[in-house]
Structures are given as structure tokens and as C-alpha cells.
Design a protein around this motif. Structure first.
Motif, PDB file in Angstrom:
ATOM      1  N   LEU A   1       0.879  -1.276   0.096  1.00 21.62           N
ATOM      2  CA  LEU A   1       0.001  -0.041  -0.032  1.00 21.62           C
ATOM      3  C   LEU A   1       0.831   1.324   0.129  1.00 21.62           C
ATOM      4  N   GLN A   2       1.753   1.316   0.735  1.00 18.28           N
ATOM      5  CA  GLN A   2       2.892   2.389   1.015  1.00 18.28           C
ATOM      6  C   GLN A   2       3.538   2.536  -0.353  1.00 18.28           C
ATOM      7  N   SER A   3       3.984   1.555  -1.273  1.00 22.72           N
ATOM      8  CA  SER A   3       4.400   1.665  -2.378  1.00 22.72           C
ATOM      9  C   SER A   3       3.589   2.287  -3.422  1.00 22.72           C
ATOM     10  N   ALA A   4       2.392   2.244  -3.438  1.00 24.73           N
ATOM     11  CA  ALA A   4       1.351   2.745  -3.969  1.00 24.73           C
ATOM     12  C   ALA A   4       0.831   3.920  -3.647  1.00 24.73           C
ATOM     13  N   GLY A   5       1.451   4.582  -2.673  1.00 25.70           N
ATOM     14  CA  GLY A   5       1.044   5.832  -2.031  1.00 25.70           C
ATOM     15  C   GLY A   5       0.009   5.952  -1.388  1.00 25.70           C
TER      16      GLY A   5
ATOM     17  N   ILE B   1     -10.192   5.877  -1.520  1.00 23.37           N
ATOM     18  CA  ILE B   1      -9.174   6.064  -2.038  1.00 23.37           C
ATOM     19  C   ILE B   1      -9.220   6.635  -3.520  1.00 23.37           C
ATOM     20  N   GLY B   2      -8.347   7.362  -4.140  1.00 21.67           N
ATOM     21  CA  GLY B   2      -8.368   7.732  -5.585  1.00 21.67           C
ATOM     22  C   GLY B   2      -8.039   6.546  -6.561  1.00 21.67           C
ATOM     23  N   ARG B   3      -8.815   6.742  -7.532  1.00 20.98           N
ATOM     24  CA  ARG B   3      -8.491   5.558  -8.569  1.00 20.98           C
ATOM     25  C   ARG B   3      -7.345   5.476  -9.171  1.00 20.98           C
ATOM     26  N   GLU B   4      -6.563   6.578  -9.146  1.00 21.91           N
ATOM     27  CA  GLU B   4      -5.198   6.415  -9.846  1.00 21.91           C
ATOM     28  C   GLU B   4      -4.264   5.666  -8.677  1.00 21.91           C
ATOM     29  N   GLN B   5      -4.438   6.103  -7.366  1.00 26.74           N
ATOM     30  CA  GLN B   5      -3.731   5.389  -6.433  1.00 26.74           C
ATOM     31  C   GLN B   5      -4.027   4.002  -6.555  1.00 26.74           C
ATOM     32  N   VAL B   6      -5.435   3.509  -6.723  1.00 34.20           N
ATOM     33  CA  VAL B   6      -5.993   2.291  -6.612  1.00 34.20           C
ATOM     34  C   VAL B   6      -5.292   1.172  -7.852  1.00 34.20           C
ATOM     35  N   ALA B   7      -5.142   2.020  -8.885  1.00 41.14           N
ATOM     36  CA  ALA B   7      -4.764   1.549 -10.251  1.00 41.14           C
ATOM     37  C   ALA B   7      -3.251   1.119  -9.984  1.00 41.14           C
ATOM     38  N   ARG B   8      -2.615   1.897  -9.308  1.00 41.35           N
ATOM     39  CA  ARG B   8      -1.181   1.612  -9.171  1.00 41.35           C
ATOM     40  C   ARG B   8      -1.045   0.651  -8.316  1.00 41.35           C
ATOM     41  N   LEU B   9      -1.703   0.554  -7.212  1.00 38.71           N
ATOM     42  CA  LEU B   9      -1.599  -0.560  -6.156  1.00 38.71           C
ATOM     43  C   LEU B   9      -1.970  -1.904  -6.996  1.00 38.71           C
ATOM     44  N   LEU B  10      -3.053  -1.926  -7.950  1.00 43.58           N
ATOM     45  CA  LEU B  10      -3.212  -3.386  -8.751  1.00 43.58           C
ATOM     46  C   LEU B  10      -2.163  -3.696  -9.477  1.00 43.58           C
TER      47      LEU B  10
END
Length: 344
Positions: free
Chosen positions: A38-42, A55-64
Motif C-alpha cells: 500500500l505504501q509503495s502505491a502511495g 481512495i483515489g482511482r489512480e492510487q488504486v490502479a497503481r496498487l493493482l
């Protein structure tokens, strides 16, 4: 019955923390340090402690993307056999040359069967209704509800994009109880939802199956380059005229008493403009009206004690026999047989 108020509730942007936490179940079972992920995805892990946080969609996309890369599995660890990176893209390229939606869904279903041991997706046609069944064997015994729901949502949005038409769902059946993020279901699946069902499936009109695919390989590559962000949002706005009219009719006790002119007046537009806008969205007044009638008929047969004759009258049929014929054409079953088979 839905309220007569057709105002769409304004939600905060982003995805509920409860859904994101559920999405990490596969990675957690694989031994991944999800807090570090999670931290790596901001994303602050503490933000997921409150299920109603967004949680913002861009952050969720980065997490995925990080999760898939770490696991080498686009299923996020939910499947017995990992989906190696590029699996979804290969499915898309296998489908894009199909002449219509029916062939594309059938081909995609065969592709899924080839790359999965515990996932099956099947297209079934009954009368004027199509059902896209999603079955996950869940060999890892994970809490898999969000995985199945996300898969259904991705297929709905991706195949809507392929035909450049929003596939309007009649209803959604889910083999799960209502989740913590149930409030988002109206955004995820803008139709009526049935939980704790024997199977998970998306139900829509078979008319979509004949629609041609209008995308080419280059457009698909560009689309995939924007994934998964482009799949975390509706393909087209749920504020479409089609969606607004559906909600209006669902709140109307006698839909036969509402004309296109009445609807246009409520939407502050002219009947001519409304017809044109609906055509641009790939629908018509009669299509929407028939869809809502089917939805209301199914809802009352499944959830209420209302007699078939009274349902027929509410939906504007002159006599029960006419309703019986129409319902059998819609679903492949007479009303009584449908109630016996599907009543929850």
C-alpha cells in the motif's frame, strides 16, 4: 421499489477502503506485506482501517499494477493457476476480431477456460434475456466476493467499450450477501441487485449480442495501455438519458401512464432531442420501457406475494394471458414457472 426522486446521489471520488482491503486477500494469503504494498502505491495503510474512507482511482490502479507484478498474477492471487501478466490483453486481442458481441463473449469464455482451473464464465440465452454466469471454484478458500464482483464489472465495461454502447443490465444476481461497500452497487451495477442467489450472473437483453464490435487492434492496444484505470470507472456516464429514464420509470407505479413527451418535459428537453440522444446511446424509448417492465415483473415475482394477474395489471397489460405470453418471450418461462424456479 425505487424512489420517484431521480436525482443521482453525489459520491466522493474514489473506491471504498472496504473494497480495497478485500481486494488484497489474495496477496495477503500469498505472504505479501500488504502494508508495504500500500505504501509503495502511495496509500497510507491506516486509511483502510475505516471502511468508509475512499481512495483515489489512480492510487488504486497503481496498487493493482504493483500487486499483479509482485505476484506475477493478474487475478491478484485469487485463482488456483495464476494469470500471467498479459493474460487479459491476450483475451482482448482474441476477441477484437469477432463480428459481434455474442461471438466475442463466447470466445472470451473459451479463453478463460483455457487459462483457468477454477473459473468459468458462460453465456446463456433464455428468450430475450442473456445471462453471463461467473463461477469461481475458489480452490484457495479465500474471501472471494470482491474478486468475482470486480471480474463481472471489468467484463461489463470492457465489452461495452468493444461495441461502443453501454450494456444496460436488467439485474444482477450475486451468490454473496450484501458487502460493506453495498452503497456503491448503484454505481457499479446501475440496476436491481439480488444477493444470496444460487449463482452470480449479469442479466441483459439479447439485442446487445447482435451488435458489432467497432474497435480495432490499435484502439485495443491504446485501451490496454490505460488499464486498469479505464476499467475502474464507468465506460460511459451513468448520468446518461437512458439511465435517468430507467430510474424515473422504476419509480413510477404505472409506467404505461408515462409517455415520451412526459419524460422529455421532466428532463427539460424536447421529445425530438430526447429521441436523438437515446439513439446516440444505442437505445430507444420502447427498449427502455420494455427493459423496466421485465425488471419490475421479475422483481415482483421473486420478492413479493403479488398475484400474477395483479402484476399484469400494474405493468399495463390488458389481461393476464397477454402478460404470460410476453413474460415467456422475455425469459423463456411462464410467470408461475419462473416464480417457482427463482424465488429467493
Amino acid at each position: 421499489m425505487d424512489s420517484e426522486n431521480t436525482t443521482v446521489p453525489v459520491r466522493e471520488p474514489g473506491i471504498l477502503a472496504a473494497a480495497i482491503r478485500a481486494q488484497l486477500a489474495g496477496a495477503d494469503a500469498a505472504g505479501v506485506d500488504c502494508d508495504r504494498l500500500l505504501q509503495s502505491a502511495g496509500i497510507d495503510p491506516a486509511a483502510l482501517d475505516r471502511p468508509d474512507n475512499r481512495i483515489g482511482r489512480e492510487q488504486v490502479a497503481r496498487l493493482l499494477r504493483l500487486e499483479w507484478d509482485l505476484l506475477s498474477d493478474e487475478s491478484g492471487g485469487f485463482l488456483a493457476r495464476p494469470w500471467l501478466p498479459g493474460t487479459f490483453a491476450m483475451m482482448g486481442h482474441a476477441c477484437v476480431s469477432c463480428p459481434n458481441l455474442r461471438r466475442a463473449l463466447l470466445r472470451a469464455s473459451r479463453f478463460i477456460a483455457m487459462v483457468s482451473d477454477d473459473l468459468r464464465i458462460k453465456l446463456i440465452e433464455d428468450g430475450e434475456e442473456a445471462r453471463l454466469l461467473i463461477y469461481h471454484g475458489n480452490h484457495k478458500n479465500l474471501p472471494n466476493q470482491v474478486f468475482v464482483e470486480s471480474l463481472a464489472l471489468i467484463w461489463l465495461r470492457f465489452f461495452s467499450w468493444l461495441i461502443d454502447r453501454t450494456i444496460l443490465l436488467e439485474r444482477v444476481h450475486l451468490a454473496f450477501p450484501p458487502p460493506d461497500y453495498n452503497e456503491d452497487y448503484s454505481d457499479m451495477f446501475p440496476c436491481r441487485h439480488y444477493f444470496n442467489q444460487p449463482e452470480t450472473c449479469l442479466v441483459f437483453s439479447t439485442r446487445y449480442l447482435q451488435m458489432p464490435l467497432v474497435r480495432d487492434g490499435q484502439q485495443l492496444s491504446e485501451f490496454l495501455g490505460r488499464a486498469p484505470e479505464c476499467l475502474l470507472a464507468q465506460y460511459k456516464s451513468d448520468k446518461s438519458f437512458t439511465g435517468r429514464i430507467r430510474r424515473m420509470l422504476q419509480g413510477q407505479h404505472g409506467i404505461e401512464n408515462l409517455s415520451l413527451d412526459d419524460v422529455a418535459e421532466r428532463l427539460f428537453t424536447s421529445p425530438q432531442t430526447l429521441r436523438r440522444r437515446l439513439k446516440e446511446e444505442g437505445n430507444s424509448w420502447q427498449d427502455i420501457k420494455d427493459s423496466v417492465r421485465r425488471d419490475m415483473a421479475v422483481y415482483q415475482l421473486k420478492k413479493q406475494e403479488t398475484a400474477v394477474a395483479e402484476i399484469a395489471e400494474r405493468l399495463g397489460f390488458s389481461e393476464p394471458s397477454a402478460f404470460n405470453r410476453a413474460f415467456k418471450k422475455w425469459t423463456g418461462l411462464a410467470p408461475g414457472a419462473y416464480r417457482e424456479k427463482y424465488r429467493g
